[in-house]
Design a protein around this motif. Structure first.
Motif, mmCIF file in Angstrom:
data_model
loop_
_atom_site.group_PDB
_atom_site.id
_atom_site.type_symbol
_atom_site.label_atom_id
_atom_site.label_comp_id
_atom_site.label_asym_id
_atom_site.label_seq_id
_atom_site.Cartn_x
_atom_site.Cartn_y
_atom_site.Cartn_z
ATOM 1 N N ALA A 171 -93.634 -23.880 57.480
ATOM 2 C CA ALA A 171 -93.957 -24.723 56.326
ATOM 3 C C ALA A 171 -94.892 -23.982 55.378
ATOM 4 C CB ALA A 171 -94.602 -26.029 56.783
ATOM 5 N N SER A 172 -94.550 -23.991 54.096
ATOM 6 C CA SER A 172 -95.425 -23.395 53.085
ATOM 7 C C SER A 172 -96.628 -24.297 52.839
ATOM 8 C CB SER A 172 -94.646 -23.196 51.786
ATOM 9 O OG SER A 172 -94.229 -24.455 51.273
ATOM 10 N N LEU A 173 -97.596 -23.789 52.067
ATOM 11 C CA LEU A 173 -98.774 -24.596 51.747
ATOM 12 C C LEU A 173 -98.380 -25.881 51.022
ATOM 13 C CD1 LEU A 173 -101.466 -21.980 50.636
ATOM 14 C CD2 LEU A 173 -101.576 -23.524 52.594
ATOM 15 N N TRP A 174 -97.454 -25.754 50.065
ATOM 16 C CA TRP A 174 -97.021 -26.945 49.339
ATOM 17 C C TRP A 174 -96.339 -27.939 50.281
ATOM 18 C CZ3 TRP A 174 -97.784 -29.625 45.157
ATOM 19 C CH2 TRP A 174 -96.846 -30.589 44.769
ATOM 20 N N ARG A 175 -95.522 -27.428 51.220
ATOM 21 C CA ARG A 175 -94.847 -28.299 52.182
ATOM 22 C C ARG A 175 -95.859 -28.988 53.093
ATOM 23 N NH1 ARG A 175 -90.024 -30.913 52.343
ATOM 24 N NH2 ARG A 175 -89.377 -31.300 54.494
ATOM 25 N N GLN A 176 -96.879 -28.249 53.522
ATOM 26 C CA GLN A 176 -97.927 -28.848 54.347
ATOM 27 C C GLN A 176 -98.643 -29.960 53.596
ATOM 28 O OE1 GLN A 176 -100.573 -25.852 56.029
ATOM 29 N NE2 GLN A 176 -98.899 -24.380 56.067
ATOM 30 N N PHE A 177 -98.953 -29.678 52.338
ATOM 31 C CA PHE A 177 -99.672 -30.670 51.527
ATOM 32 C C PHE A 177 -98.823 -31.910 51.310
ATOM 33 C CE2 PHE A 177 -100.165 -32.242 47.096
ATOM 34 C CZ PHE A 177 -101.389 -32.878 47.247
ATOM 35 N N TRP A 178 -97.569 -31.731 50.928
ATOM 36 C CA TRP A 178 -96.724 -32.854 50.531
ATOM 37 C C TRP A 178 -96.202 -33.664 51.717
ATOM 38 C CZ3 TRP A 178 -96.271 -34.950 45.908
ATOM 39 C CH2 TRP A 178 -95.256 -35.872 45.678
ATOM 40 N N SER A 179 -95.874 -32.985 52.813
ATOM 41 C CA SER A 179 -95.212 -33.668 53.927
ATOM 42 C C SER A 179 -96.154 -34.049 55.062
ATOM 43 C CB SER A 179 -94.090 -32.772 54.495
ATOM 44 O OG SER A 179 -93.122 -32.490 53.502
ATOM 45 N N ILE A 180 -97.327 -33.413 55.133
ATOM 46 C CA ILE A 180 -98.222 -33.689 56.259
ATOM 47 C C ILE A 180 -99.537 -34.309 55.784
ATOM 48 C CG2 ILE A 180 -99.504 -32.654 58.168
ATOM 49 C CD1 ILE A 180 -97.349 -30.521 58.341
ATOM 50 N N PHE A 181 -100.252 -33.587 54.949
ATOM 51 C CA PHE A 181 -101.604 -34.038 54.580
ATOM 52 C C PHE A 181 -101.578 -35.261 53.660
ATOM 53 C CE2 PHE A 181 -102.456 -29.870 56.184
ATOM 54 C CZ PHE A 181 -103.738 -29.957 56.733
#
Length: 270
Positions: A171-181
């Motif tokens: 997961a990219s940083l953007w994916r981590q931000f959008w889908s997890i955090f």
């Protein structure tokens, strides 16, 4: 022990509700009855026309539409910007992250009143005076720092193992931000949504400085204008106030289940 808590809760609720009950009762009274009847006495003749006066003469729908449009644009946009910035400061390792956080914190402490003069000149130079974007941009500038400060603590509290597992899965940083955090931050975001919506809806100082025409007036400016014209007609004035708080109550009722859980989610984790 529980009886004492219930008594304290009842007393607190009564103290909170008393002014609103007074306003609602007064909104149904005619001018003569307001001056002669007791403040908490039920109206002898329910004057429903006070509400039609408030909406027609006070131009409430125009002001409410302006306030709603500003809030609908400013609040979600501000929360998205704040969440992205708070995530970057909390989870991306760089040398100046604490200095950036302190700078935003200091920005949240600046009183609005001391900036009104420079803000007026800036909006005038940008040709944004008396426009919706001319009020939305300052609202963003003054709202984002506080939200970043609160969301930073929430993102710092998320276990590192969750981030590491997402990174292992590619997961990219953007994916981590959008889908997890961001999904994990829903309680905090809901609490900030309520606070920000109420602050935007009720804001007066910047609105009265930057908005000069009736067609762009927000609800607080419409209340001021209506009270100036109908200051002695307390029934119509209180009807205007009742109608002006309904959107805020609706927003709170929609998001209230997240409010308590999210209100303290921004405690700083060292």
């Amino acid at each position: 022990m529980s009886i004492g808590l219930w008594i304290a809760l009842a007393v607190s609720a009564a103290v909170w509700a008393a002014p609103f009950v007074f306003v609602v009762l007064t909104s149904f009274k005619g001018p003569g009855e307001v001056n002669t009847s007791h403040a908490w006495e039920l109206p002898k003749n329910w004057v429903w026309s006070n509400y039609s006066t408030a909406t027609e003469v006070g131009d409430l729908w125009t002001a409410a539409g302006n306030s709603m449009l500003i809030a609908v644009i400013k609040v979600p946009l501000g929360l998205l910007l704040s969440a992205a910035a708070a995530f970057a400061i909390a989870r991306i390792r760089f040398r100046l992250n604490m200095i950036v956080l302190i700078a935003f914190t200091v920005g949240a402490l600046v009183p609005v009143q001391v900036t009104l003069g420079p803000l007026f000149i800036t909006m005038l130079d940008l040709d944004l005076l008396d426009s919706r974007w001319g009020i939305i941009l300052p609202y963003l500038a003054f709202g984002v720092p506080f939200q970043i400060f609160m969301l930073y603590g929430f993102f710092r509290a998320v276990p590192d193992e969750l981030e590491e597992a997402a990174r292992v899965d590619g997961a990219s940083l953007w994916r981590q931000f959008w889908s997890i955090f961001l999904p994990l931050a829903r309680p905090a975001l809901a609490a900030l949504f309520i606070l920000d919506f109420v602050a935007s809806w009720n804001e007066y100082a910047m609105a009265t400085t930057l908005l000069q025409s009736q067609r762009n007036a927000t609800v607080p400016l419409a209340v001021r204008s209506f009270s100036t014209q109908f200051g002695t007609d307390y029934g119509a004035l209180n009807a205007f106030l009742v109608l002006s708080v309904i959107p805020v109550l609706l927003v709170f009722l929609i998001f209230q289940r997240y409010f308590v859980r999210g209100g303290f989610s921004g405690a700083i984790k060292s």
